[in-house]
Structures are given as C-alpha cells and as structure tokens.
Design an enzyme around this catalytic site. Structure first.
Site, PDB file in Angstrom:
ATOM      1  N   HIS A 279       0.838  -1.210   0.000  1.00 20.47           N
ATOM      2  CA  HIS A 279       0.000   0.000   0.000  1.00 20.47           C
ATOM      3  C   HIS A 279       0.862   1.244   0.000  1.00 20.47           C
ATOM      4  O   HIS A 279       1.932   1.289   0.614  1.00 20.47           O
ATOM      5  CB  HIS A 279      -1.041   0.000   1.122  1.00 20.47           C
ATOM      6  CG  HIS A 279      -0.499   0.072   2.516  1.00 20.47           C
ATOM      7  ND1 HIS A 279      -0.171   1.262   3.108  1.00 20.47           N
ATOM      8  CD2 HIS A 279      -0.259  -0.887   3.432  1.00 20.47           C
ATOM      9  CE1 HIS A 279       0.248   1.030   4.343  1.00 20.47           C
ATOM     10  NE2 HIS A 279       0.211  -0.277   4.573  1.00 20.47           N
ATOM     11  N   ASP A 291       6.143   0.748   6.842  1.00 20.05           N
ATOM     12  CA  ASP A 291       4.702   0.585   6.643  1.00 20.05           C
ATOM     13  C   ASP A 291       4.202   1.708   5.745  1.00 20.05           C
ATOM     14  O   ASP A 291       3.760   2.721   6.208  1.00 20.05           O
ATOM     15  CB  ASP A 291       4.002   0.605   8.008  1.00 20.05           C
ATOM     16  CG  ASP A 291       2.528   0.252   7.909  1.00 20.05           C
ATOM     17  OD1 ASP A 291       2.097  -0.233   6.865  1.00 20.05           O
ATOM     18  OD2 ASP A 291       1.798   0.495   8.904  1.00 20.05           O
ATOM     19  N   GLU A 325      -4.935   2.201   2.636  1.00 21.34           N
ATOM     20  CA  GLU A 325      -5.059   0.974   3.434  1.00 21.34           C
ATOM     21  C   GLU A 325      -5.321   1.314   4.889  1.00 21.34           C
ATOM     22  O   GLU A 325      -6.173   0.719   5.542  1.00 21.34           O
ATOM     23  CB  GLU A 325      -3.770   0.150   3.300  1.00 21.34           C
ATOM     24  CG  GLU A 325      -3.849  -1.241   3.945  1.00 21.34           C
ATOM     25  CD  GLU A 325      -3.411  -1.274   5.405  1.00 21.34           C
ATOM     26  OE1 GLU A 325      -3.671  -2.277   6.092  1.00 21.34           O
ATOM     27  OE2 GLU A 325      -2.819  -0.283   5.884  1.00 21.34           O
ATOM     28  N   GLU A 326      -4.554   2.292   5.401  1.00 21.34           N
ATOM     29  CA  GLU A 326      -4.567   2.557   6.843  1.00 21.34           C
ATOM     30  C   GLU A 326      -5.923   3.027   7.345  1.00 21.34           C
ATOM     31  O   GLU A 326      -6.269   2.809   8.501  1.00 21.34           O
ATOM     32  CB  GLU A 326      -3.494   3.610   7.197  1.00 21.34           C
ATOM     33  CG  GLU A 326      -2.062   3.198   6.875  1.00 21.34           C
ATOM     34  CD  GLU A 326      -1.545   2.049   7.753  1.00 21.34           C
ATOM     35  OE1 GLU A 326      -2.313   1.499   8.551  1.00 21.34           O
ATOM     36  OE2 GLU A 326      -0.357   1.706   7.594  1.00 21.34           O
ATOM     37  N   ASP A 353       3.260  -6.287   3.376  1.00 21.59           N
ATOM     38  CA  ASP A 353       2.847  -5.205   4.280  1.00 21.59           C
ATOM     39  C   ASP A 353       3.100  -5.603   5.729  1.00 21.59           C
ATOM     40  O   ASP A 353       2.229  -5.548   6.573  1.00 21.59           O
ATOM     41  CB  ASP A 353       1.366  -4.861   4.074  1.00 21.59           C
ATOM     42  CG  ASP A 353       0.915  -3.708   4.968  1.00 21.59           C
ATOM     43  OD1 ASP A 353       1.781  -2.925   5.399  1.00 21.59           O
ATOM     44  OD2 ASP A 353      -0.295  -3.607   5.246  1.00 21.59           O
ATOM     45  N   HIS A 424       3.252   2.618  12.835  1.00 22.50           N
ATOM     46  CA  HIS A 424       2.350   3.756  13.052  1.00 22.50           C
ATOM     47  C   HIS A 424       2.934   4.850  13.946  1.00 22.50           C
ATOM     48  O   HIS A 424       2.184   5.636  14.516  1.00 22.50           O
ATOM     49  CB  HIS A 424       1.007   3.295  13.643  1.00 22.50           C
ATOM     50  CG  HIS A 424       0.234   2.370  12.749  1.00 22.50           C
ATOM     51  ND1 HIS A 424      -1.027   1.922  13.085  1.00 22.50           N
ATOM     52  CD2 HIS A 424       0.509   1.824  11.552  1.00 22.50           C
ATOM     53  CE1 HIS A 424      -1.486   1.119  12.128  1.00 22.50           C
ATOM     54  NE2 HIS A 424      -0.565   1.035  11.184  1.00 22.50           N
TER      55      HIS A 424
END
Lengths: 460, 460
Positions: A279, A291, A325-326, A353, A424
């Site tokens: 992503h 990420d 995606e997130e 991912d 994140h």
C-alpha cells in the site's frame, strides 16, 4: 550426526526434484533461481523505499503527501520500464491531525506524549479535563456497568506482546479499534490507551479506530509506552489521577487518491494476472518506511527483475500499490469494485505489508490441488532461508477483498519481531531498513511471481 | 590452561588477602561484604529514582520542577533517617525552551524533529529560512573560510560512536558545544547538528552549548538521528536544500536552586567526609531517569544502607545532590565556594552520573600510597563483577571542581553502552532502568563509602 544430515539432505533433494518436475520445466526453475540470485546481488527494493521516504515522506490518505506519492509511483513504474502503468481513482473521506497535548494535572503534574487515533473526533477547543478510570484490558472495561464511567477518561493499559509472526497484535489492538465505542457506552468522555506497540520509546502509535451508532463519538488517543507507564505509576499512589487532553482533528471531506498499477505484460496469457500488492499510503507521523514503503519497494523491485528477463513470463505480473489501506482498506475495496468483471483472471496474489524483515516462511491459501505447486515454488526459496508453511495464509490486508471473492493467495511471511516497535509511529523511518533484507524479500517475490506466472494451471 | 588459571587465582587470593590485611580489620571487611549483600537483596535505589521521576519528572535548573526536586530530595533524606539534612542555595541564570520546529522547504518538503540546544538563543519570531551548508565534522567546518557561510544554516552531521565507556562522546560533542561559535564566525545564521547520541529514534538530544565574545550568538539546535539521515539523503540529490527553523527560547534571569545534602554522621571523625555525588537537575525533555535520577537513587540508597548499620562509620558519609549540573556545573562550583574552608576534610568522593548500567570497574584518582587501599576495596567489589581499573579517574562531572582543588576520587565505572541512546532526550524515562542493576550500583557505592570512611589514612 553428519551422516544423518547428509541422508536427509539427499532425500529432500530427491523429493524436491520430484515435486518440481511435475509443474515446472527445468529451464523455468533455472530462470527462477537466476532471478533470486540476481536480486541478492542487488535489487531496486531499498532504493525505491529510500526514494519514496525521502522525496515524499508522510502520505496520509487524502493528504497532499498522498497525492505526491501517487505521482511518484506512476513516475517510478515508468522509469523502471513497466509495460503498462495507470492509476485508478479512489475517493477518500479525508481526515487530518492538528495539535495534540496531554498532561497529568494531579497528583503529580507531568506532560504526556500522546497522539490521536486515526479518524478520532477532536476534543472541545479547551480540551477535556477529567479523572482517569483505569482498566488493564478492554475486557475489564466491558465489565464496568453502563454509566459507571460518567465524566471520566477511560484508560486501557494493556501492553502488546512481542512475537515473530505479529500474533500479539490481534488481542491488543481491540483496545484501539473498539475502545472508544465501549468506553462511550459506559459514559466516558474520552479514551486513552497505551500505544499498541512493543517498544519503549516516547513515540506514540496511532492507528485506525471505529465509532458505532448508538454510542457517543468520544475522542480517543494513544500514549507512548513510557507515558502509559508513568500514568500507571501515578495511579499506584491511590489518589485521583486527573488528565487534561486536547486533540485537534478534522474531517476534511472528499479527497481523491488512487490505486497505482504497473504491469509486466504476459506473453501467452496477458489477461491473467499475478498480483503483487503493497500500500502506498502511510500514517502521518512517520515517513512510512516499514509501513509500507518497504512493501512498495519489494513489490516493484520484484516485478522489475522479471521485466528485465529476455522473455516476458506467460502471465502478467501486476503490481498494485493500494490507496488508503490505513484508513480502512479503501483502495482495496475500490480495486475489487473496479475489477469485478475480471476476478477470475486474478490467478494468485501476495502482499508485502509487514515491514522490512527477512522472509522466513512461505505460506499459502490455495486449493488442495495447488499445494504441491506451492511446495515446488518453496524449493526455489529454500536457499533464502525460507521454510514452507501451511495453507491458511490470508494474503495481506489489501488482498482481503480479493481473497473474499475467491482469489488464491501466497504469504511470504516476514520476521516481524521488531515491526511493532515502529508501526504507526514517528519512528517509522528509512534508517530502520536493511538493504540486504530488502534484496532477500525482492528475491522471494520475484521467484514466486515468476513461477506463478509460468504455471499452466490454476491455484484456486 | 586450567592449572594456570588455578594458580593465578590462588596467587590473586593471597595477594588480595595480603592487601586487605594491611588496611582494614576483618570485621570491617565483613561489614562491607554484608552491606554489599544486603544491597543485592534489595536497596532503595530503584524506588528513589522511580519516586523522583514519577512525582517530579523534568527538572531543568531554575524551573519549577527543579524546585520541586529540591523539596523532594530534602524530604526523602529525612524519611530515610539521615542524621543531617540541609540545602545550600545556588543562584541560577535560568533558561527555558518554548516551541521549536524545523522543516525542509526544498527540494522535498518534510518536517524534522528538532530541539534547541541548551542555552541557545531563539530564532527571530518568524524563524529562519536558509540554505544548508553541510559539514561532516566540526573540523571540516573550521576549514571553511570566514564569510563562506554568509546567510546559511551550518549543518554538522557527525555521528557519535557507541562504546562501553562512553569514549565516543568526547570527539562528537565538540560539534554541539563549539559548533555555534565556529559557524557564526564564518557567517552562518544558525547551527543544526545531528544529535549527539547513539540511537536511531525520533527523539532529539539536547545539551549544553557555548557562545564566545566576538562571534554572533546564533541559534543552535539538534536534529533527531533519523531526521539528520533524511537531511543528508536530501543533500545527496545535489540540489540546494533549504530549511526553515524556528526556536523559541528564553533567558528568564535569576532563579534559585540548591545543592541538597544529607549525611550519615561519622562516629570518630565526623568532620571528615566521604562524598557520594549525583546531580538533581535534569534536562527538560525527559524525566531525568538515567540522567541523573539513577545516580540520585544510587547515592542516597548507598548511604542509607550504611545508616542502617548498628554503628555509624568512623567518618561521615555525605551525599551531595548537586544543582544545575547540565547547565555548566553551577551547583558543583557553588559547593566548592561554600566549602573552601574545609576542603581538606573532603577525604575522597565518587559521583554516579553515567546512567543505570551495571558497574564493571573501579578506577581511582588517589595518591600512589593509597592505590593498594583502593585495591583492597576492589577485592570486596569483585563478587559484583567489578574489576580493578587504573588510577586516572576523574570522579564524575560534579566532582571536577573538588578534584581540581586536590580531593581524591574513585570512579565506579558503569556500562554505558546504552547510555547515549537516551542521554538528554525525551526518552530518558524510568522504564529504561533495571532494578537489579540499581541494587548492584548501590552495593558498590555502599562498600566504597563504608571502607573509605573506616580507613585511617588519607587518599590524597
């Protein structure tokens, strides 16, 4: 011992040769091995992740950085000589973070490092000041009677467990995804959680959360792990603990992002595609290196390696860099919608991912008939230190909709021991990525994609 | 090999017994060993550091937190039953940090994690936007001609090396302490440095800096290591790199802090003191756990252990919690000034100000005559995994003035491998401290202080 190992090795070789022989020509296996070895000599995977994190950086879905990333990806596909490159628009309900602040007001005033959960409502402009109601887990909170948290800030302090396969995430993340709903039902005015992460640095972990009709939409935020520790220690003094929380967040409304797609077109069955996914969006705090800049680099580099072969593979290799995606697999759902008419041509897919760690296992989610084909692919991956796993792979988050629609998947499972230290957070930066590990990943994806494209049968 | 080791061990034992026998009575050595073992069963060291970081937290010299810490320390000394507790005022020229922000403006806009160096001037209210002039080291910058940095932001990117004894700090820290002077002389409008630290997290390392008459006082700040990496990568594109920097800092003027002192009074020579030092202040970004809450806990706990013996030691054990170490040894200098008349009664001192790692070596800075006495003390420390080092110890930063005035010192050298991951960052928090390591430290300090107090001769 030596003799026994030798005999086992000979038996394994015979078995693998037998397995291979049925599905792939020796030349195909040779090409796959050559792709693998070329990747290990140096692929573009690391360079691509470095380029994305350096030239674009944070790219929250619907933000200006996200659009920069779409342009970057389309340009890179072209530079790398992909046969077809295009974008498919994805409408986004964009959200943005503003200033955020938390302080313990009593008993011992101290600042806390905090970040709003993704999609959280803001606090009132003056913030919220309220006493903490502490629960060790979401389950404990759910045992509190309705109304028992009236006017309080609910605080869930469970700590995520570190594992190689990331299995500690599922149980812990419930506090993030459902915490605000359950706290609000019981009267809480805000939710604080300990970051869902395995590190102990003063970088908070954001991530998606949900609201539910019938429960007030209360603001929700995560404390960095050391700050959660501090709050727990202050709660240990058996005095009321009061926290002031201020979160600025904004629902910006409609923005446009895009799934960015690049193909190495198949020579015999161009309409049949092998999906390599990753992503393109990231959270806003870091630069989206592990990420999922790493996955973007790995998928693009693997297909690029195949594109440099003298001949195109039989089927098409389609790299899909999914949007958003997130914030809830928005791009992945849109992709399914856009390709409903050609789902049967989606032969098999794999998504990268889960960071930038080495791949240690090939799992699969294929029909029983196709399991030995995956075994044959695994035999070429073995020199990469990759073992063969089971047949229960999910295929990665963005492949969930396609998987649900029946597509076969492979799982090139990475070592995720360190992944949730960074996941994140502001700390998701390029320095966390090792070039050699990226090459090992690209090698594995290239082998998988090439052999899946050459295989004459189906995987579903 | 076995035989040789055995023989060496026997010879060592004989030598140590011989060494011990000359300076300490068997009963004294027994008491020292008992102190050591009691500390290992559980000292107050960890609890004290936890209390200070939880109840006070950040305590920049001259700030309200600093004054809270002074109150905390005086109260704790009393709670722990020290015989005498007092404070000695230390005037501070207080400085405070406000908001701080840095952004790469071109070629690829991205936010940077930055913090002002301690005592830095602010930028103009609108910030400074200027092109980066990059140097790998301060030495490289010093080769730039005067005027060659006109209107630029100088950026020094050297990275500190990780070592057990912290020896990587000295060479790297010059960029922080002298960088602004040298950059300003050459026309720079601001200084940026890579954080002087060994981590790769998005937490910047602050720390003291200097100005010099004759060079403009330009603002100076440190980037977190990943942000310095990003800036270096952008510089690699061979395009002008422009950064916007905004630092709010303030010289607040006169504030009062204090050296806080607690004593276990000697039974035979109460006027002669063994100094156990640590510093009470911290930088403002973290909670001052390893720098120097750990040292505060270790020094207090060690003296407290001695205070719990049935008999007071011959000499006085004086714990000095120095004020304002971080901003230039202000409390240490004031202590010297306040005690000029009794310097000869300062028999020997040791300071704990290198984190919370285990002690691995006893070094000393004593007269040749006293070296075997230190050897005898070392023999009691041996079961703690502590080896005997040389006689070139400096004694810790706050003991520098006393050392300069002739006081003997001991160095209970901690493992500093991880220290500079955390040093002067927001990440300096309690979770980084291990209880058992704190007990080992308290054990070593208790043994040292007790035996130094019992020894009839001098160390200088």
């Amino acid at each position: 011992m030596v003799n026994r190992i030798r005999i086992t090795a000979i038996i394994s070789s015979l078995f693998l040769l037998a397995a291979d022989a049925g599905y792939f020509a020796p030349q195909e296996l040779g090409t796959a091995a050559a792709l693998r070895d070329r990747a290990l000599e140096g692929s573009e995977a690391y360079n691509l992740a470095a380029s994305l994190t350096t030239e674009v950086g944070p790219r929250l879905a619907g933000s200006p950085g996200d659009w920069q990333a779409v342009r970057w990806a389309a340009m890179k596909f072209k530079e790398l000589g992909f046969d077809r490159v295009w974008t498919e628009p994805v409408p986004i309900d964009a959200w943005a973070r503003g200033e955020e602040m938390a302080t313990i007001v009593a008993p011992f005033p101290q600042k806390l490092v905090v970040t709003a959960l993704g999609l959280s409502e803001p606090t009132p402009e003056d913030g919220i000041e309220a006493e903490i109601a502490h629960f060790e887990t979401l389950a404990d909170l759910m045992e509190a009677p309705l109304g028992s948290l009236d006017g309080r800030i609910a605080f869930i302090s469970n700590r995520m467990e570190r594992t190689r396969d990331g299995s500690g995430y599922g149980p812990a993340v419930q506090a993030r995804s459902r915490g605000a709903i359950e706290a609000a039902k019981r009267g809480a005015v805000a939710l604080l959680i300990r970051s869902i992460g395995t590190d102990n640095h003063r970088v908070p972990h954001t991530g998606g959360m949900r609201y539910e009709d019938g429960a007030p939409r209360i603001p929700a935020a995560a404390l960095a792990n050391p700050d959660a520790d501090l709050l727990v220690r202050q709660l240990g003094y058996d005095q009321p603990v009061v926290v002031r929380l201020k979160l600025e967040t904004e629902r910006i409304g409609l923005a446009v992002s895009a799934n960015v797609i690049g193909e190495i077109t198949g020579s015999e069955k161009p309409e049949e595609v092998i999906i390599l996914g990753a992503h393109l969006d990231s959270w806003d705090l870091g630069t989206g290196a592990i990420d999922d800049g790493a996955g973007v680099g790995i998928a693009m580099a693997a297909a690029h390696l195949i594109g440099q072969l003298e001949e195109r593979p039989k089927r098409t290799i389609r790299v899909v860099l999914f949007a958003a995606e997130e914030v809830g697999l928005v791009g992945a759902r849109k992709y399914l919608e856009d390709h409903l008419g050609e789902l049967r041509n989606h032969i098999i897919g794999a998504e990268s991912d889960f960071g930038a760690g080495r791949i240690w296992r090939l799992s699969s989610g294929v029909s029983e008939n196709a399991v030995p084909v995956m075994d044959a692919i695994a035999s070429v991956l073995e020199p990469l230190g990759i073992e063969r796993g089971g047949n229960e792979a999910g295929g990665g988050p963005d492949l969930t909709p396609l998987r649900g629609a029946g597509m076969a998947v492979a799982g090139l499972d990475q070592d995720g021991t360190l992944y949730f230290d960074l996941h994140h957070t502001p700390d998701d930066t390029m320095d966390k990525i090792d070039r050699k590990a990226m090459d090992q990943n690209a090698a594995a994806y290239a082998v998988f994609a090439y052999l899946a494209a050459q295989y004459d049968g189906r995987f579903d």
